[in-house]
Design an enzyme around this catalytic site. Structure first.
Site, PDB file in Angstrom:
ATOM      1  CB  THR A   1      -0.902   0.044   1.250  1.00 57.87           C
ATOM      2  OG1 THR A   1      -0.069   0.109   2.432  1.00 57.87           O
ATOM      3  CG2 THR A   1      -1.775  -1.197   1.336  1.00 57.87           C
TER       4      THR A   1
ATOM      5  CG  ASP B   1     -12.108   4.340  -2.975  1.00 59.21           C
ATOM      6  OD1 ASP B   1     -12.849   3.413  -3.388  1.00 59.21           O
ATOM      7  OD2 ASP B   1     -10.899   4.188  -2.739  1.00 59.21           O
TER       8      ASP B   1
ATOM      9  NE  ARG C   1      -4.809   4.779   4.716  1.00 59.83           N
ATOM     10  CZ  ARG C   1      -4.443   4.261   3.561  1.00 59.83           C
ATOM     11  NH1 ARG C   1      -5.149   4.527   2.459  1.00 59.83           N
ATOM     12  NH2 ARG C   1      -3.375   3.496   3.470  1.00 59.83           N
TER      13      ARG C   1
ATOM     14  CD  GLU D   1     -12.113   1.698   4.265  1.00 62.69           C
ATOM     15  OE1 GLU D   1     -11.322   0.732   4.093  1.00 62.69           O
ATOM     16  OE2 GLU D   1     -12.022   2.759   3.638  1.00 62.69           O
TER      17      GLU D   1
ATOM     18  CG  HIS E   1      -9.933   1.567   0.792  1.00 62.83           C
ATOM     19  ND1 HIS E   1      -9.570   1.650   2.117  1.00 62.83           N
ATOM     20  CD2 HIS E   1      -8.883   2.074   0.091  1.00 62.83           C
ATOM     21  CE1 HIS E   1      -8.352   2.166   2.211  1.00 62.83           C
ATOM     22  NE2 HIS E   1      -7.918   2.439   0.993  1.00 62.83           N
TER      23      HIS E   1
ATOM     24  N   GLY F   1      -7.380   2.807  -6.131  1.00 66.36           N
ATOM     25  CA  GLY F   1      -6.099   2.473  -6.730  1.00 66.36           C
ATOM     26  C   GLY F   1      -6.004   1.058  -7.269  1.00 66.36           C
TER      27      GLY F   1
END
Length: 351
Positions: free
Chosen positions: A76, A242, A218, A247, A264, A267
């Protein structure tokens, strides 16, 4: 550093089982164990020399105390799920995949803006795009935004401090001018420029009436209740979300009010995921002397960056990425947030 042949014992590596392209790569040189990222425990870490993780594994003293872990490679760009001070104190190396998914997020944000433009009947000409955080992702957003015809304002206090003559705008000056504000900052609690809860009531009250707010950085940079109120009051015309607080147990109120909502995955391009895995493998190769320098997933296509015009974007993006359909899936089944994320069909980068 010992070579793999010189090592009497293979390193034991625990990896998140949802990291793509990884299985089979390290097995000739390491004892590999694949677990769900959210389920990696202290008992598991007690047998690990290294971890390969995503955001679902919280790496702090509870996980790492007394373990032989000496390397954490996170696939990440962010690393707020890792207790960096703890790792420094205990000499645990941290390697991230910074920049790996910049073009994936670029494609996501531009798909969202194209969808909203089509819905509301506008073009970039005469509209101002504010980019908060101008790192690997934000700089691409700004570059393509200008190419598409937006007036672009950049806000990045750490960069502005390093380069006082740079083209940066302070946040309180930016927000009232922007038709769209998109955030690309790390989540930080301490330091000179904390971002946790930065998008609060004051932030939204400062935004131009009817503006669009986009968050792909975030969830923790947003105060959910304040964003909900800004949307309900009509202060904001649209929100694109997103990344979320808590979460996968996201706010149903915020989900219902979001114009576009995704789990999320901004990317999650094929190339971005391939880059992230390749960077993680490279970190393991350096640490343990494995003969994998330069490895890249052979099944993943290489990225092909190129200029693209706004009209071409609008004409082509739907065939590559239907962000509206993805939003409808999450809104219909928010309880499936994690399954939608883990089972995601990676998009292809085409610009």
């Amino acid at each position: 550093m010992q070579s793999a042949q010189e090592m009497t014992d293979k390193p034991h590596i625990i990896a998140d089982c949802d990291i793509p392209f990884l299985k089979g790569v390290l097995e000739p040189y390491a004892d590999m164990e694949y677990l769900k990222g959210s389920e990696i425990s202290h008992a598991d870490a007690l047998r690990a020399d290294a971890l390969i993780i995503r955001t679902r594994t919280r790496c702090d003293g509870r996980l790492l105390d007394g373990t032989p872990v000496r390397l954490i490679a996170t696939a990440t760009i962010g690393h707020d799920h890792i207790d960096s001070p703890y790792c420094r104190e205990h000499r645990i190396e941290i390697r991230t995949a910074a920049g790996c998914n910049a073009r994936g997020v670029l494609q996501y944000v531009m798909a969202a803006l194209a969808a909203l433009a089509r819905r509301d009947g506008w073009t970039p000409a005469g509209r101002t795009l504010g980019v908060v955080g101008v790192g690997s992702v934000g700089s691409l957003i700004a570059q393509y935004g200008e190419r598409f015809g937006f007036r672009v304002l950049r806000c990045d206090p750490p960069k502005a401090k390093q380069d006082p003559a740079g083209d940066y705008t302070e946040l309180n000056e930016m927000l009232p001018q922007c038709d769209i504000v998109t955030c690309h900052v790390p989540l930080s609690v301490n330091g000179d420029y904390p971002t946790k809860a930065m998008a609060d009531a004051s932030f939204f009250a400062s935004m131009k009436p009817g503006a669009v707010f986009v968050n792909t950085s975030r969830g923790g940079i947003v105060v959910d209740e304040d964003l909900i109120e800004a949307r309900r009051s009509g202060r904001l015309s649209h929100t694109v979300i997103d990344t979320w607080n808590d979460e996968p147990h996201i706010s149903r109120d915020l989900l219902g009010l979001a114009s576009l909502a995704t789990p999320h995955i901004a990317g999650y391009s094929e190339q971005g995921k391939a880059n992230a895995t390749a960077l993680s493998v490279a970190a393991l190769a350096r640490r343990f002397g494995l003969p994998l320098a330069g490895w890249y997933p052979p099944q993943a296509a290489a990225s092909s960056p190129r200029p693209i015009a706004w009209q071409e974007l609008c004409d082509t993006i739907g065939g590559i990425y239907d962000i509206g359909a993805e939003s409808r899936r999450l809104k219909a089944h928010p309880e499936d947030f994690e399954a939608l994320r883990d089972g995601y069909a990676y998009r292809r980068e085409y610009f």
